[in-house]
Scaffold this motif. Structure first.
Motif, mmCIF file in Angstrom:
data_model
loop_
_atom_site.group_PDB
_atom_site.id
_atom_site.type_symbol
_atom_site.label_atom_id
_atom_site.label_comp_id
_atom_site.label_asym_id
_atom_site.label_seq_id
_atom_site.Cartn_x
_atom_site.Cartn_y
_atom_site.Cartn_z
ATOM 1 N N VAL A 276 -10.082 9.960 -12.419
ATOM 2 C CA VAL A 276 -11.261 10.816 -12.327
ATOM 3 C C VAL A 276 -11.718 10.929 -10.879
ATOM 4 C CG1 VAL A 276 -13.690 11.033 -12.949
ATOM 5 C CG2 VAL A 276 -12.027 10.351 -14.669
ATOM 6 N N GLY A 277 -11.710 9.800 -10.158
ATOM 7 C CA GLY A 277 -12.160 9.788 -8.771
ATOM 8 C C GLY A 277 -11.164 10.344 -7.791
ATOM 9 N N GLY A 278 -10.016 10.800 -8.262
ATOM 10 C CA GLY A 278 -9.032 11.411 -7.382
ATOM 11 C C GLY A 278 -8.097 10.445 -6.687
ATOM 12 N N PHE A 279 -8.178 9.158 -7.037
ATOM 13 C CA PHE A 279 -7.328 8.141 -6.420
ATOM 14 C C PHE A 279 -5.960 8.147 -7.094
ATOM 15 C CE2 PHE A 279 -5.841 3.665 -6.258
ATOM 16 C CZ PHE A 279 -5.860 3.448 -4.891
ATOM 17 N N ASP A 280 -4.923 7.934 -6.301
ATOM 18 C CA ASP A 280 -3.570 7.826 -6.834
ATOM 19 C C ASP A 280 -2.805 6.872 -5.943
ATOM 20 O OD1 ASP A 280 -1.346 8.213 -8.389
ATOM 21 O OD2 ASP A 280 -0.777 10.117 -7.462
ATOM 22 N N ILE A 281 -1.760 6.308 -6.489
ATOM 23 C CA ILE A 281 -0.980 5.348 -5.719
ATOM 24 C C ILE A 281 0.462 5.378 -6.206
ATOM 25 C CG2 ILE A 281 -1.361 3.340 -7.225
ATOM 26 C CD1 ILE A 281 -1.878 1.741 -4.577
ATOM 27 N N GLY A 282 1.402 5.248 -5.263
ATOM 28 C CA GLY A 282 2.808 5.153 -5.633
ATOM 29 C C GLY A 282 3.633 6.309 -5.113
ATOM 30 N N GLY A 283 4.873 6.004 -4.798
ATOM 31 C CA GLY A 283 5.786 7.043 -4.360
ATOM 32 C C GLY A 283 6.978 6.468 -3.625
ATOM 33 N N PRO A 284 8.101 7.179 -3.596
ATOM 34 C CA PRO A 284 9.304 6.674 -2.946
ATOM 35 C C PRO A 284 9.305 6.829 -1.438
ATOM 36 C CG PRO A 284 9.746 8.795 -3.922
ATOM 37 C CD PRO A 284 8.348 8.433 -4.322
ATOM 38 N N ARG A 285 8.282 7.426 -0.866
ATOM 39 C CA ARG A 285 8.174 7.512 0.591
ATOM 40 C C ARG A 285 6.895 6.837 1.094
ATOM 41 N NH1 ARG A 285 10.022 11.061 4.738
ATOM 42 N NH2 ARG A 285 9.593 9.958 6.677
ATOM 43 N N TYR A 286 5.790 7.086 0.391
ATOM 44 C CA TYR A 286 4.517 6.453 0.741
ATOM 45 C C TYR A 286 3.809 6.049 -0.542
ATOM 46 C CZ TYR A 286 5.157 8.535 5.368
ATOM 47 O OH TYR A 286 5.650 8.883 6.587
ATOM 48 N N SER A 287 3.093 4.927 -0.503
ATOM 49 C CA SER A 287 2.343 4.477 -1.672
ATOM 50 C C SER A 287 0.912 5.012 -1.674
ATOM 51 C CB SER A 287 2.293 2.941 -1.726
ATOM 52 O OG SER A 287 3.556 2.418 -2.023
ATOM 53 N N SER A 513 -7.092 -10.476 0.615
ATOM 54 C CA SER A 513 -6.611 -10.209 1.970
ATOM 55 C C SER A 513 -6.883 -8.756 2.339
ATOM 56 C CB SER A 513 -5.109 -10.489 2.062
ATOM 57 O OG SER A 513 -4.379 -9.491 1.378
ATOM 58 N N GLU A 514 -6.744 -8.434 3.614
ATOM 59 C CA GLU A 514 -6.943 -7.056 4.069
ATOM 60 C C GLU A 514 -5.664 -6.234 4.018
ATOM 61 O OE1 GLU A 514 -8.876 -6.795 7.817
ATOM 62 O OE2 GLU A 514 -10.787 -7.552 7.054
ATOM 63 N N THR A 515 -4.556 -6.857 3.650
ATOM 64 C CA THR A 515 -3.296 -6.119 3.546
ATOM 65 C C THR A 515 -3.393 -5.093 2.427
ATOM 66 O OG1 THR A 515 -2.053 -8.031 4.315
ATOM 67 C CG2 THR A 515 -0.821 -6.330 3.161
ATOM 68 N N THR A 516 -2.957 -3.882 2.687
ATOM 69 C CA THR A 516 -2.975 -2.855 1.655
ATOM 70 C C THR A 516 -1.721 -2.957 0.796
ATOM 71 O OG1 THR A 516 -1.828 -1.206 3.000
ATOM 72 C CG2 THR A 516 -4.233 -1.309 3.180
ATOM 73 N N GLN A 517 -1.790 -2.335 -0.359
ATOM 74 C CA GLN A 517 -0.614 -2.303 -1.233
ATOM 75 C C GLN A 517 0.561 -1.653 -0.531
ATOM 76 O OE1 GLN A 517 0.957 0.458 -2.671
ATOM 77 N NE2 GLN A 517 2.192 -0.532 -4.232
ATOM 78 N N GLU A 518 0.309 -0.566 0.204
ATOM 79 C CA GLU A 518 1.397 0.145 0.861
ATOM 80 C C GLU A 518 2.085 -0.739 1.900
ATOM 81 O OE1 GLU A 518 1.565 4.555 2.054
ATOM 82 O OE2 GLU A 518 0.962 3.556 3.902
ATOM 83 N N LEU A 519 1.300 -1.433 2.722
ATOM 84 C CA LEU A 519 1.892 -2.307 3.732
ATOM 85 C C LEU A 519 2.674 -3.441 3.076
ATOM 86 C CD1 LEU A 519 -0.983 -2.537 6.357
ATOM 87 C CD2 LEU A 519 1.156 -1.264 6.551
ATOM 88 N N ALA A 520 2.119 -4.002 2.004
ATOM 89 C CA ALA A 520 2.833 -5.062 1.288
ATOM 90 C C ALA A 520 4.118 -4.524 0.668
ATOM 91 C CB ALA A 520 1.930 -5.658 0.212
ATOM 92 N N ALA A 521 4.066 -3.316 0.129
ATOM 93 C CA ALA A 521 5.246 -2.733 -0.502
ATOM 94 C C ALA A 521 6.336 -2.461 0.520
ATOM 95 C CB ALA A 521 4.854 -1.447 -1.233
#
Length: 612
Positions: A276-287, A513-521
């Motif tokens: 609903v809030g427009g948030f999305d996550i995931g992808g083969p190039r960027y998370s 932690s301050e690490t984002t999901q994308e950086l961890a991925a």
């Protein structure tokens, strides 16, 4: 810590003709101040993505001239100088040393470079040439009064040369990037109208053939939809909406129904995975990286077609109008998308689709997006976003016993949607097999009143000390931005704990932690950031912060039942009753009957729901 790219919803950006004229007026002043004696309109710090950028700014100047009631006398000369600079300085016909994707060496056909120096970074030349082709055909479509016939003929010849290099001298779509490939097809469709009839028909036919054989035939299935592959995966939350914009332009230019059909399918898929809030996550190039203005055309065009509020998509509003450099000054990269969205008169559709979607539950400010296996991939309640948690290298939402997550289906997953008395619900019945090889049925009921989300999971009684893996609190809606969080407004009928990984290292993700999901991925991916597959990397995660809910008291003797409420504090004390028709659940907000795992006479899940 705020996430960098998921900022405001794109439909919040003013998109009236007056607003766009103001954008173009700003572009004009920036460009004229930057224009060099040689005619260069590139950002002074531009190094990569450079082959099309000056031409892109030139196309915006041409569009500004076309739209002006009172013509700016400075623009014809600026457009001419910018065009001649590109023709003279940015067209390459000798093969770039090290370029790996040529089918014909020494073709002499023109192409645009990603980096100007010989052999510096040749892998990006294919998309740079697609972009240069699109900038060129936009100029051909807007600048007739101010481009001399000789320059126009040379630009048509150049655009045709770009097309031949992309489709004949090289392998098509060498990066397996759907947005680039569909963009190339759009360039061919637009170019066809500027060529003599026979040549134009040949280019158009070739463009349609490439779309059918090289893009459509290679679509990837995810969550019930066939999608143009993006860097080897089904969908990327940065490039997917850009592909949608290319499909919108292809449909507008050609009128071919195939682009509308495929765009509708991609739009419905995006609507289902988007919160609903427009948030999305995931992808083969960027998370986590979201596109900005490049997504507007597609989201607006297909949102209107399918009747969904796709404009809620949180874009990178730093690129809210056009590509910019680090200093915020204009960059011509992707200028063609700004041209197209200005030319498009479609307005945003701002109300949610009311059609139930198998892979989504949505009402009010609550949403659940489900993955291919009908396990939640993203939960939103009270402005907080929850990701699937990880335990012993297994990711998802579901019952855990002896370290084994019961979420992978062994057979058909059946779904039932229902709305009643202002409540929306989804029942998912999933057969699973644990380490003991015993087949069990996990029945997961999701109910929302638009403010809170109730999740009730019933499974045949388990040995040991089972618990429900109930998600990883990850981010919170902070108005016009999204920030990291490790907190959650969650209540459970049984014991509830928020655990964090005991081990350190890149394969253990601690939400504090301050690490984002994308950086961890990316740290877990096989290739460097920007080239590796973050989704694949994230699958290597061993353990994460996790909400763990114990069984609810009072469940029937042969069942374990877990009950969790997201989005509101306070006690949660459901009661349960086992009847011949199924399991009755009573909470403070509703009464539900979830049928037996066998389903009704047709095997469909049975569900009854009423507000209390």
């Amino acid at each position: 810590m705020h996430l960098l790219h998921q900022l405001g919803p794109l439909h919040d950006l003013p998109d009236t003709p007056e607003a766009y004229d103001a954008v173009l007026a700003d572009v004009v002043e920036q460009a004229l101040a930057r224009l060099t004696p040689e005619g260069n309109l590139e950002h002074p710090d531009c190094v990569d993505d450079i082959g099309d950028t000056s031409l892109g700014v030139t196309s915006l100047l041409a569009l500004a001239w076309q739209r002006q009631r009172t013509k700016d006398p400075r623009l014809p000369e600026a457009v001419g100088r910018g065009l001649r600079f590109h023709l003279r300085e940015r067209v390459f016909t000798e093969d770039n040393p090290g370029y790996p994707n040529l089918r014909r060496r020494g073709s002499g056909l023109p192409y645009a470079r990603y980096v100007l120096e010989d052999g510096a970074h040749p892998i990006g030349d294919w998309p740079s040439t697609v972009w240069a082709l699109l900038q060129a055909v936009n100029i051909l479509g807007t600048a007739d009064p101010i481009v001399p016939d000789e320059d126009r003929r040379e630009l048509v010849e150049l655009a045709h040369g770009y097309w031949l290099w992309l489709t004949d001298a090289t392998f098509f779509n060498p990066q397996e990037a759907g947005n680039q490939a569909i963009g190339c097809v759009v360039g061919g469709l637009m170019l066809a109208g500027h060529l003599p009839t026979e040549e134009g028909e040949s280019v158009r036919a070739r463009a349609m053939s490439l779309y059918a054989d090289e893009i459509r035939a290679r679509r990837v299935r995810d969550r019930g939809a066939l999608l143009p592959p993006e860097h080897g995966g089904a969908y990327d939350n940065n490039y997917g909406p850009i592909s949608l914009s290319f499909l919108a332009q292809a449909h507008k230019v050609s009128g071919e129904p195939v682009f509308a059909e495929d765009g509708d399918a991609l739009a419905r898929y995006l609507d289902a995975r988007l919160t609903v809030g427009g948030f999305d996550i995931g992808g083969p190039r960027y998370s986590e990286q979201h596109s900005g203005f490049e997504a507007v055309l597609g989201l607006r065009h297909f949102g209107r077609r399918i009747g969904a509020d796709l404009g809620r998509y949180r874009g990178d509003t730093r690129w809210g109008r056009h590509a910019v450099g680090p200093d915020g000054a204009i960059d011509g990269h992707f200028a063609f998308m700004l041209v197209w969205q200005i030319q498009d008169a479609t307005r945003w559709h701002r109300t949610p689709s009311r059609n139930p979607a198998r892979h989504q539950l949505r009402a009010g400010t609550v949403s659940v997006a489900f993955d291919q296996r009908m396990t939640p991939s993203l939960v939103e309640a009270a402005g907080t976003y929850y990701l699937p948690a990880a335990v012993n290298r297994q990711h998802g939402f579901g019952p855990v016993v002896d370290g084994f997550l019961l979420s992978r289906p062994m057979g058909e997953v059946r779904v039932r949607d229902i709305e009643s008395d202002g409540l929306s619900a989804k029942l998912v019945t999933k057969p699973v097999v644990g380490r003991d090889h015993v087949l069990r049925h996990v029945r997961s009921l999701y109910v929302t009143d638009g403010l809170s989300l109730w999740t009730t999971v019933a499974v045949e009684r388990l040995d040991g000390t089972p618990y429900l893996l109930a998600g990883l609190p990850y981010a919170t809606d902070d108005g016009d931005r999204v920030r990291r969080t490790a907190e959650a407004a969650v209540t459970s009928a049984g014991p509830l704990r928020l655990t964090h990984p005991r081990a350190d290292g890149v394969d253990h993700f601690d939400a504090r932690s301050e690490t984002t999901q994308e950086l961890a991925a990316f740290a877990l991916a096989a290739d460097p950031r920007g080239y590796g597959n973050p989704d694949e990397g994230w699958r290597h995660l061993v353990a994460s912060t996790a909400l763990e809910a114990g069984p609810a008291p009072g469940a029937p003797q042969d069942l374990h039942v877990f009950a969790v409420r997201y989005g509101s504090p306070g006690p949660l004390a459901p009661t349960f009753a086992d009847t011949p028709a199924g399991l009755t659940i009573r909470t403070e907000a509703f009464t539900a009957l979830i049928g037996n795992p066998a389903g009704d006479a047709r095997g469909e899940p049975a569900l009854e729901l009423r507000r209390r």
